[in-house]
Design an enzyme around this catalytic site. Structure first.
Site: not given
Ligand code: OSB
Ligand code: MG
Length: 376
Positions: A135, A161, A163, A188, A213, A238, A262, A290
């Site tokens: 991510s 992924k 953001k 995401d 996402e 999510d 999660k 994660g």
């Molecule tokens: O939206 O998936 C998410 C991290 C913190 C809060 C929300 C998210 C995330 C990540 C990180 O996308 C995923 C990772 O642990 O590498």
């Molecule tokens: Mg997410």
């Protein structure tokens, strides 16, 4: 398993890099580690809260309060046969899923250790290795993003992924498609958009993303259903999914085609397995999300990803992506093909580096049946 003692550690670990999402930037993690003592075993769990309520409503302080006042009295001094019991014991307490799952996860580790089996086997997982995604946080410039993607592909990650947020979305994603071609890439949004952006999502369709996402509100499944009907790109939920019931309703409404599971968000491994199974029956693939976990939370994530319907690479990157030094031995490593081996030793399958665990502990609270009755 007689629950003799529980230790809650407040932890602070610095990330190697600032991680930006549409709701904020994180440079460190403040979270909790739970230790549950029974006989000569210790079970470990991670509470994936943050210092602020920006991803979900829970924080370090709320999790400590709920744990102390409501969760621990239900388990301390009690005999627990199977970790599924926690899900039922805690069901009267509304939400507070991250607080619940830290204890539940420690019970699963403890249970697997008493059975002398790896956690993955105990949850019913059959895989011996899992494919891993990464991510990538929101970057300052497109060039920075292209560098991050290139590095991630070189390391072998099986899913990229990215953001996104308004202003840093379609052009950023397009530049990745143009430079790297047909790679497994997704976005995401962490709830940064509304149905007013529907034209933007229709344009994003042309990029053929694996999925998008949580584009819309964190508590929505209605607008997501409307959006999913209007676009080709599969929506993955999510933030909107906190239970198997939420998942059932989202599937019935057509709010998504994929679900990110999660453990912390859904209140534990037992609920995560129920969601996995429901999605499997409905041909909805899932993947493990994660929360920038330490090695302990990461190990739980790896264990559940061994279940068959976790058929899309999850956000379970190796320790070295996040930490200069992780709290487990050996650290989680990934091979150049983007795979992590499922551990074969009992419980979460990684030893705890107790010295490093102590180094990152900023507060430690011990609870026994007696101490709890004294403080009440
Ligand atoms: O939206 O998936 C998410 C991290 C913190 C809060 C929300 C998210 C995330 C990540 C990180 O996308 C995923 C990772 O642990 O590498
Ligand atoms: Mg997410």
């Amino acid at each position: 398993m007689l629950i003799e003692k529980v230790v809650i550690r407040k932890m602070k670990m610095d990330l190697k890099f600032p991680f930006q999402t549409s709701f904020g930037t994180q440079q460190e993690r403040l979270f909790l580690i739970t230790e549950i003592y029974s006989g000569n075993h210790i079970g470990y769990g991670e509470c994936v809260v943050s210092s602020n309520p920006y991803y979900s409503e829970e924080t370090v302080s709320t999790a400590i309060a709920i744990t102390k006042e409501f969760l621990l009295p239900l388990i301390l001094g009690k005999n627990i046969q199977h970790p599924d019991e926690a899900n039922k014991l805690f069901s009267r307490i509304r939400r507070n899923n991250m607080a619940k799952s830290a204890i539940e996860g420690a019970l699963w580790d403890l249970y697997a250790k008493t059975q002398d089996k790896p956690l993955a086997e105990v949850v019913g997982g059959k895989k011996s290795e899992i494919a891993v995604g990464v991510s990538i946080g929101i970057q300052e410039t497109k060039e920075d993003l292209l560098d991050r993607v290139e590095e991630s592909l070189r390391q072998g990650f099986k899913k990229i992924k990215i953001k996104i947020m308004p202003g840093k979305d379609i052009e950023y994603l397009r530049s990745v498609r143009e430079k790297f071609g047909d790679i497994p890439v997704m976005a995401d949004a962490n709830s940064a958009y509304t149905l007013d952006h529907i034209e933007l999502f229709k344009e994003i369709d042309s990029l053929n993303l694996m999925m998008i996402e949580q584009p819309l509100a964190h508590d929505d499944i209605i607008d997501h259903a409307i959006l999913q009907k209007a676009i080709q790109t599969p929506i993955c939920l999510d933030e909107s999914i906190h239970s198997v019931e939420d998942a059932r309703k989202a599937i019935e409404l057509g709010s998504c085609k994929i679900i990110n599971i999660k453990i912390g968000r859904v209140g534990g491994i037992s609920e995560a397995i129920k969601i996995h199974d429901l999605c499997q029956e409905n041909n909805i693939p899932v993947w493990c999300g994660g929360m920038l976990e330490s090695g302990i939370g990461r190990a739980h994530n790896i264990a559940i990803t061994s279940l068959a319907n976790f058929s899309i690479p999850g956000d379970t990157a190796p320790s070295a992506r996040y930490w200069v030094k992780d709290i487990i031995k050996p650290e989680v490593t990934m091979d150049e093909k983007g795979h992590i081996k499922i551990p074969t030793t009992p419980g979460i399958g990684y030893d705890i580096d107790r010295n490093t665990l102590d180094d990152y502990t900023i507060e430690k609270i011990e609870f026994t049946d007696e101490s709890l009755s004294l403080s009440n």
